[in-house]
Scaffold this motif. Structure first.
Motif, PDB file in Angstrom:
ATOM      1  N   ALA A 592       0.830  -1.208   0.000  1.00 61.29           N
ATOM      2  CA  ALA A 592       0.000   0.000   0.000  1.00 61.29           C
ATOM      3  C   ALA A 592       0.863   1.256   0.000  1.00 61.29           C
ATOM      4  O   ALA A 592       0.624   2.196  -0.777  1.00 61.29           O
ATOM      5  CB  ALA A 592      -0.935  -0.018   1.212  1.00 61.29           C
ATOM      6  N   TYR A 593       1.869   1.290   0.866  1.00 60.96           N
ATOM      7  CA  TYR A 593       2.749   2.460   0.912  1.00 60.96           C
ATOM      8  C   TYR A 593       3.514   2.629  -0.402  1.00 60.96           C
ATOM      9  O   TYR A 593       3.658   3.742  -0.916  1.00 60.96           O
ATOM     10  CB  TYR A 593       3.728   2.337   2.080  1.00 60.96           C
ATOM     11  CG  TYR A 593       3.227   2.970   3.348  1.00 60.96           C
ATOM     12  CD1 TYR A 593       3.267   4.348   3.532  1.00 60.96           C
ATOM     13  CD2 TYR A 593       2.719   2.187   4.374  1.00 60.96           C
ATOM     14  CE1 TYR A 593       2.811   4.925   4.707  1.00 60.96           C
ATOM     15  CE2 TYR A 593       2.249   2.752   5.551  1.00 60.96           C
ATOM     16  CZ  TYR A 593       2.302   4.131   5.707  1.00 60.96           C
ATOM     17  OH  TYR A 593       1.835   4.706   6.861  1.00 60.96           O
ATOM     18  N   THR A 594       4.015   1.522  -0.930  1.00 64.46           N
ATOM     19  CA  THR A 594       4.770   1.605  -2.185  1.00 64.46           C
ATOM     20  C   THR A 594       3.883   2.105  -3.317  1.00 64.46           C
ATOM     21  O   THR A 594       4.338   2.864  -4.189  1.00 64.46           O
ATOM     22  CB  THR A 594       5.352   0.225  -2.533  1.00 64.46           C
ATOM     23  OG1 THR A 594       6.178  -0.223  -1.458  1.00 64.46           O
ATOM     24  CG2 THR A 594       6.188   0.282  -3.795  1.00 64.46           C
ATOM     25  N   THR A 595       2.622   1.696  -3.318  1.00 66.93           N
ATOM     26  CA  THR A 595       1.701   2.162  -4.363  1.00 66.93           C
ATOM     27  C   THR A 595       1.501   3.663  -4.279  1.00 66.93           C
ATOM     28  O   THR A 595       1.523   4.367  -5.305  1.00 66.93           O
ATOM     29  CB  THR A 595       0.345   1.438  -4.219  1.00 66.93           C
ATOM     30  OG1 THR A 595       0.554   0.023  -4.239  1.00 66.93           O
ATOM     31  CG2 THR A 595      -0.581   1.809  -5.353  1.00 66.93           C
ATOM     32  N   VAL A 596       1.327   4.206  -3.071  1.00 67.17           N
ATOM     33  CA  VAL A 596       1.164   5.653  -2.918  1.00 67.17           C
ATOM     34  C   VAL A 596       2.456   6.374  -3.287  1.00 67.17           C
ATOM     35  O   VAL A 596       2.429   7.428  -3.941  1.00 67.17           O
ATOM     36  CB  VAL A 596       0.736   5.997  -1.480  1.00 67.17           C
ATOM     37  CG1 VAL A 596       0.520   7.495  -1.338  1.00 67.17           C
ATOM     38  CG2 VAL A 596      -0.525   5.260  -1.107  1.00 67.17           C
ATOM     39  N   ILE A 597       3.599   5.825  -2.899  1.00 69.50           N
ATOM     40  CA  ILE A 597       4.887   6.433  -3.246  1.00 69.50           C
ATOM     41  C   ILE A 597       5.063   6.471  -4.764  1.00 69.50           C
ATOM     42  O   ILE A 597       5.532   7.460  -5.339  1.00 69.50           O
ATOM     43  CB  ILE A 597       6.032   5.657  -2.575  1.00 69.50           C
ATOM     44  CG1 ILE A 597       6.024   5.902  -1.063  1.00 69.50           C
ATOM     45  CG2 ILE A 597       7.382   6.042  -3.153  1.00 69.50           C
ATOM     46  CD1 ILE A 597       6.998   5.049  -0.288  1.00 69.50           C
ATOM     47  N   LYS A 598       4.658   5.390  -5.419  1.00 71.53           N
ATOM     48  CA  LYS A 598       4.746   5.347  -6.885  1.00 71.53           C
ATOM     49  C   LYS A 598       3.867   6.420  -7.515  1.00 71.53           C
ATOM     50  O   LYS A 598       4.267   7.086  -8.475  1.00 71.53           O
ATOM     51  CB  LYS A 598       4.320   3.959  -7.368  1.00 71.53           C
ATOM     52  CG  LYS A 598       4.385   3.775  -8.869  1.00 71.53           C
ATOM     53  CD  LYS A 598       3.892   2.409  -9.264  1.00 71.53           C
ATOM     54  CE  LYS A 598       3.860   2.253 -10.786  1.00 71.53           C
ATOM     55  NZ  LYS A 598       3.305   0.925 -11.181  1.00 71.53           N
ATOM     56  N   VAL A 599       2.667   6.624  -6.968  1.00 75.15           N
ATOM     57  CA  VAL A 599       1.781   7.676  -7.472  1.00 75.15           C
ATOM     58  C   VAL A 599       2.427   9.050  -7.296  1.00 75.15           C
ATOM     59  O   VAL A 599       2.387   9.898  -8.208  1.00 75.15           O
ATOM     60  CB  VAL A 599       0.420   7.607  -6.754  1.00 75.15           C
ATOM     61  CG1 VAL A 599      -0.447   8.805  -7.098  1.00 75.15           C
ATOM     62  CG2 VAL A 599      -0.310   6.312  -7.098  1.00 75.15           C
ATOM     63  N   CYS A 600       3.035   9.272  -6.123  1.00 69.71           N
ATOM     64  CA  CYS A 600       3.697  10.561  -5.864  1.00 69.71           C
ATOM     65  C   CYS A 600       4.857  10.793  -6.822  1.00 69.71           C
ATOM     66  O   CYS A 600       5.050  11.908  -7.325  1.00 69.71           O
ATOM     67  CB  CYS A 600       4.182  10.605  -4.412  1.00 69.71           C
ATOM     68  SG  CYS A 600       2.867  10.557  -3.179  1.00 69.71           S
ATOM     69  N   VAL A 601       5.634   9.764  -7.088  1.00 66.64           N
ATOM     70  CA  VAL A 601       6.778   9.897  -7.994  1.00 66.64           C
ATOM     71  C   VAL A 601       6.300  10.200  -9.412  1.00 66.64           C
ATOM     72  O   VAL A 601       6.869  11.055 -10.110  1.00 66.64           O
ATOM     73  CB  VAL A 601       7.640   8.615  -7.965  1.00 66.64           C
ATOM     74  CG1 VAL A 601       8.660   8.633  -9.080  1.00 66.64           C
ATOM     75  CG2 VAL A 601       8.328   8.479  -6.613  1.00 66.64           C
ATOM     76  N   GLU A 602       5.265   9.507  -9.847  1.00 64.92           N
ATOM     77  CA  GLU A 602       4.752   9.738 -11.198  1.00 64.92           C
ATOM     78  C   GLU A 602       4.181  11.139 -11.351  1.00 64.92           C
ATOM     79  O   GLU A 602       4.210  11.712 -12.447  1.00 64.92           O
ATOM     80  CB  GLU A 602       3.682   8.698 -11.529  1.00 64.92           C
ATOM     81  CG  GLU A 602       4.239   7.295 -11.713  1.00 64.92           C
ATOM     82  CD  GLU A 602       3.143   6.266 -11.903  1.00 64.92           C
ATOM     83  OE1 GLU A 602       1.955   6.619 -11.685  1.00 64.92           O
ATOM     84  OE2 GLU A 602       3.467   5.101 -12.244  1.00 64.92           O
ATOM     85  N   CYS A 603       3.675  11.701 -10.259  1.00 62.21           N
ATOM     86  CA  CYS A 603       3.133  13.061 -10.296  1.00 62.21           C
ATOM     87  C   CYS A 603       4.159  14.099  -9.862  1.00 62.21           C
ATOM     88  O   CYS A 603       3.791  15.269  -9.587  1.00 62.21           O
ATOM     89  CB  CYS A 603       1.893  13.158  -9.415  1.00 62.21           C
ATOM     90  SG  CYS A 603       0.520  12.126  -9.984  1.00 62.21           S
ATOM     91  N   LYS A 604       5.434  13.720  -9.744  1.00 62.62           N
ATOM     92  CA  LYS A 604       6.547  14.617  -9.419  1.00 62.62           C
ATOM     93  C   LYS A 604       6.436  15.254  -8.037  1.00 62.62           C
ATOM     94  O   LYS A 604       7.032  16.310  -7.784  1.00 62.62           O
ATOM     95  CB  LYS A 604       6.679  15.731 -10.478  1.00 62.62           C
ATOM     96  CG  LYS A 604       6.776  15.241 -11.916  1.00 62.62           C
ATOM     97  CD  LYS A 604       7.985  14.350 -12.122  1.00 62.62           C
ATOM     98  CE  LYS A 604       8.088  13.883 -13.575  1.00 62.62           C
ATOM     99  NZ  LYS A 604       9.220  12.937 -13.771  1.00 62.62           N
ATOM    100  N   ASP A 605       5.715  14.639  -7.138  1.00 65.03           N
ATOM    101  CA  ASP A 605       5.653  15.130  -5.767  1.00 65.03           C
ATOM    102  C   ASP A 605       6.639  14.311  -4.929  1.00 65.03           C
ATOM    103  O   ASP A 605       6.265  13.445  -4.128  1.00 65.03           O
ATOM    104  CB  ASP A 605       4.229  14.993  -5.225  1.00 65.03           C
ATOM    105  CG  ASP A 605       4.010  15.787  -3.938  1.00 65.03           C
ATOM    106  OD1 ASP A 605       5.020  16.174  -3.324  1.00 65.03           O
ATOM    107  OD2 ASP A 605       2.851  15.990  -3.551  1.00 65.03           O
TER     108      ASP A 605
END
Length: 862
Positions: A592-605
């Motif tokens: 779950a955490y890795t999925t959110v981190i991946k979303v943040c990275v893809e959105c440059k946050d």
């Protein structure tokens, strides 16, 4: 006549005894008790007598005990028994014990006296004590006393009294007083009570296991008949609760308390080791058996192989020992070997075993069962050998063995793994026609196959058809009454109109005429959520439906929802789902955490991504390889020292966690960041020095560890750069990284206060400095002086002792070197040590030139 001494206290309920005929007559008629009416004596029927009762005589200090005499004939025994019974009835147990002791001392046979007791009255008195729960100890003390006098305590209990005793024992156990209960059972067992009928043995064992009290369980087992079976039950119960230490304690006690070897106990102990996840303990049990020269039977060895099935070598080692011990292997033995091959992925070995058991079957030694066929099919399915799996199915049918649900599931899984959705559905239909009802796992396999093949609409059609009464609403009917799919669904499925029409017809024929009960699971809904593609709201509806049918979304469900939400670039929504997950009672996991981190990275946050990484560690959630790689590849370039330090900290954490990293990408970014130091000094800003090309084939971990070692230091620490073990290219990168750190710290108001010390490497005394160290020295000197304009001064060689050199590598020193050691106070240490001295080559960059360089850089930026 014999002397009978009454040792009971006075009581108004006890009548005066009848006067013997030799005593003087009184003014009233004499009462003569008979044996038939002695137990029915009542105080109202007894004549009054001026003669003091034996109880009053007993309590009179002036009356000696020898003055009371009684006839020991049956009439008087009956009379005394009646008195004793009434004492118990009135709750005077201590008086009863004293009276019994007097009777026995007088010479009356205990059996004769016991036969005359009124069981009804005694049971009534005992019941009264047991009913309030406070007189249990008094009852036990009396029972112990009468038992010592030879009166069987069991004779004092009737059905109602025994029932109350059982009720009291159950109350004690229900209150969790295990030790008190076991002690009571030991006492009752000494009185020959049937304690196996007092309580259900399984209830006692469960409470002992719940209390983690193996010693009480052992004591209780020793009281019962068939203790060997009870010990097995105790070991199993402790193992079921995961208390392996207590289970092994009971196992060791069973070997001491049982007179003969019990293979079932060995087998149970080994099975418990497997269920508790400690397979090494099972091996120790087996080794102890061998040391004690106990030959295990087939079942024990099968359990041992099954527990260690994850270790293919050990499993086959046990199988070979089975042959050496001449223990006959059964079908279960070969099935376990196939299971071990399945876990290890050894298809070749599994096929070899399969051929061997086929030969044994042809010779009539063994008969292959459905488990054998199912296991070999699973082995082939995992290897995506679906054609060979179907051949095994033919062998199975020709042998007259009917495939079960597990066999069909493995066959469907074999085709699903190979991407053959149509073949998997065909097998599913064959399964229904064969009358085998699929389970949820089988249905989930089919849904997963559709999702992996991107046939999302087909997955939903299957799901709706299995739900039965909703199938007509989902598919509708044509003029012929067949269930058809609508045009939008057909288009969503890639315009497979023809195939879907045939598929819908099969659904109508099978799911209604051969209907089965389908119970969706959490995995079912998770698979359907994946089939939603990028439709977050549809997945949210599925999660709500999951809760409606009584299922609870798990960590996978929430992770899928996070991924779908983040796929549309909604970082805040993904983060909110993560928070809702914890509020819903489901602790987020690494996925779950890795999925959110991946979303943040893809959105440059990236700031939020790294803060979530820190939050993971605060919650003690260990990142996995995907987490580390996602963060290390988050940036395409580094713009500040803080960013480099962040990624280097992640890199070092990854290495400490035991993951192997691809250092090339990170090294390239650090090289680019480091070369920013020289760009202001070069005329061609975009041209990098040719020295930055890395050495091919050399591992990058040493370089990155050196960079991390220097960049993660505090600002107040001394500027000392250790370049030992690095090539000239790597040494350049490390020096530039430190200078970049110094430059950024200077811009934050931290000037250089001391010289920079550069350690180039070591060399042996009287040995030439090798070519590589000279290249490093020349390359660093050229970088600092020519490219950056810094003042570099060589420093004198420093002699130190190498702690890592043994005596075999030591060399004799020249007189000059020995004098140098003596001047440094190291002569005696070297004389008594096998460590060899080394020369450390160093360079010094003056702090003054560093500050001038930093001022120039600052002026250029302005």
């Amino acid at each position: 006549m014999r002397v009978l001494v009454i040792l009971c206290s006075s009581s108004s309920s006890i009548t005066n005894p009848p006067k013997p005929s030799t005593t003087p007559s009184h003014h009233h008629k004499q009462f003569k008790p008979s044996s038939s009416h002695s137990s029915k004596l009542s105080p109202t029927k007894l004549p009054s007598s001026p003669t003091p009762s034996p109880f009053s005589i007993l309590h009179s200090r002036s009356a000696p005990l020898s003055t009371v005499r009684w006839d020991t004939k049956k009439t008087h025994v009956s009379y005394l028994a009646n008195i004793a019974s009434k004492l118990v009835r009135d709750g005077k147990l201590q008086d009863f014990a004293m009276l019994v002791e007097s009777v026995v001392v007088s010479g009356v046979e205990p059996t004769q006296f016991t036969a005359e007791l009124s069981v009804d009255l005694i049971a009534k008195g005992i019941s009264g004590f047991l009913r309030d729960g406070k007189g249990r100890r008094s009852v036990i003390e009396v029972l112990r006393k009468v038992d010592e006098l030879g009166v069987p305590p069991l004779k004092l209990f009737d059905g109602s009294a025994m029932e109350l005793l059982v009720k009291e024992c159950r109350r004690i156990l229900k209150c969790g007083e295990v030790e008190e209960f076991v002690e009571l059972m030991e006492i009752l067992a000494g009185f020959h009570f049937p304690i196996n009928e007092v309580m259900k043995t399984s209830d006692v064992i469960k409470i002992c296991a719940r209390k983690s009290n193996p010693n009480m369980a052992i004591r209780y087992a020793c009281l019962l008949p068939h203790a060997n079976i009870i010990f097995c039950d105790i070991i199993y119960e402790f193992g079921k609760r995961g208390d392996l230490a207590s289970a092994l304690t009971v196992y060791e006690a069973s070997k001491k308390n049982l007179s003969s070897t019990n293979m079932y106990i060995y087998r149970t102990a080994i099975d418990v080791c497997g269920s508790c996840g400690d397979y090494l303990k099972s091996r120790h049990i087996y080794e102890d058996m061998i040391k004690e020269k106990v030959t295990p039977n087939t079942y024990v060895l099968n359990s041992l192989m099954n527990v260690n099935a994850h270790d293919l070598n050990y499993t086959f080692h046990v199988y070979k020992n089975m042959q050496k011990l001449r223990v006959k292997a059964d079908m279960a033995s070969y099935n376990i070997l196939l299971k071990a091959c399945c876990i290890a992925g050894r298809v070749d070995l599994a096929q070899e075993i399969y051929r061997e058991v086929q030969e044994l079957e042809s010779s009539g030694v063994l008969k292959l069962d459905v488990f054998t066929y199912s296991t070999i099919v699973k082995v082939l399915a995992d290897a995506k050998l679906w054609q060979m799996a179907l051949e095994v199915k033919k062998d199975m049918l020709s042998a007259g063995v009917t495939p079960n649900t597990i066999t069909w599931s493995s066959l469907i899984n074999a085709c699903a793994n190979a991407g053959l959705v149509e073949k998997a559905i065909q097998l599913f239909e064959e399964m229904l026609l064969a009358g085998c009802e699929p389970n949820s796992q089988c249905c989930n396999i089919l849904l997963h196959a559709c999702v992996e093949a991107c046939q999302y609409d087909r997955a939903f059609r299957l799901f709706q058809a299995w739900k039965g009464n909703k199938a007509e609403k989902t598919f509708g009917k044509d003029d012929k009454g067949n269930i058809n799919g609508n045009s939008s669904a057909a288009n969503a499925c890639g315009r497979r109109v023809t195939s879907m029409s045939h598929f819908s017809s099969n659904l109508h024929n099978l799911y209604y005429s051969k209907g089965f009960v389908f119970t969706p699971t959490t995995t079912t809904y998770n698979t359907l959520m994946k089939a939603c593609g990028t439709d977050y709201y549809r997945a949210k509806v599925l999660m709500d439906e999951m809760k409606t049918v009584g299922l609870f979304p798990n960590q996978i469900s929430w992770s899928i929802l996070i991924d779908l939400c983040g796929g549309s670039g909604n970082v805040e929504g993904a983060l909110q789902i993560l928070r809702s997950m914890r509020a819903d009672g489901v602790e987020p996991d690494v996925v779950a955490y890795t999925t959110v981190i991946k979303v943040c990275v893809e959105c440059k946050d990236l700031k939020l991504a790294f803060s979530l990484f820190e939050e993971m560690k605060r919650y003690q959630i260990q990142p996995n390889l995907v987490t580390y790689n996602t963060l290390l590849r988050a940036r395409s370039r580094y713009g500040s020292l803080h960013e480099v330090q962040q990624c280097l900290a992640v890199y070092q954490d990854m290495r400490r966690a035991g993951y192997k990293s691809n250092d090339y990408y990170l090294k390239q970014l650090i090289e680019e960041w480091c070369e920013g130091v020289t760009q202001d000094n070069n005329q061609n800003q975009g041209e990098l020095s040719p020295c930055i090309k890395t050495d091919s084939g050399r591992p990058q971990s040493l370089l990155l560890e050196k960079v991390a070692e220097h960049l993660l230091k505090r600002i107040a620490e001394s500027l000392a750069i250790d370049l030992r073990g690095l090539t000239k290219v790597e040494a350049r990168i490390v020096v530039l990284a430190v200078l970049q750190m110094v430059k950024e710290n200077y811009s934050l108001g931290h000037p250089v206060k001391e010289d920079m010390l550069i350690i180039l490497g070591t060399s042996k005394i009287n040995a030439e400095i090798d070519k590589r160290k000279l290249e490093v020295k020349d390359a660093i000197t050229k970088l600092l002086q020519d490219e950056l304009g810094l003042e570099v001064r060589p420093m004198g060689s420093k002699i130190a002792l190498d702690k890592h050199i043994d005596k075999e590598n030591s060399v004799d020193l020249s007189p000059k070197s020995k004098d140098k050691l003596a001047r440094n106070g190291l002569a005696n240490e070297y004389k008594h040590s096998t460590r060899r001295p080394v020369v450390i080559q160093r360079l010094r960059v003056t702090g003054e030139s560093l500050n001038h360089w930093l001022q120039r850089r600052s002026a250029i930026r302005q």
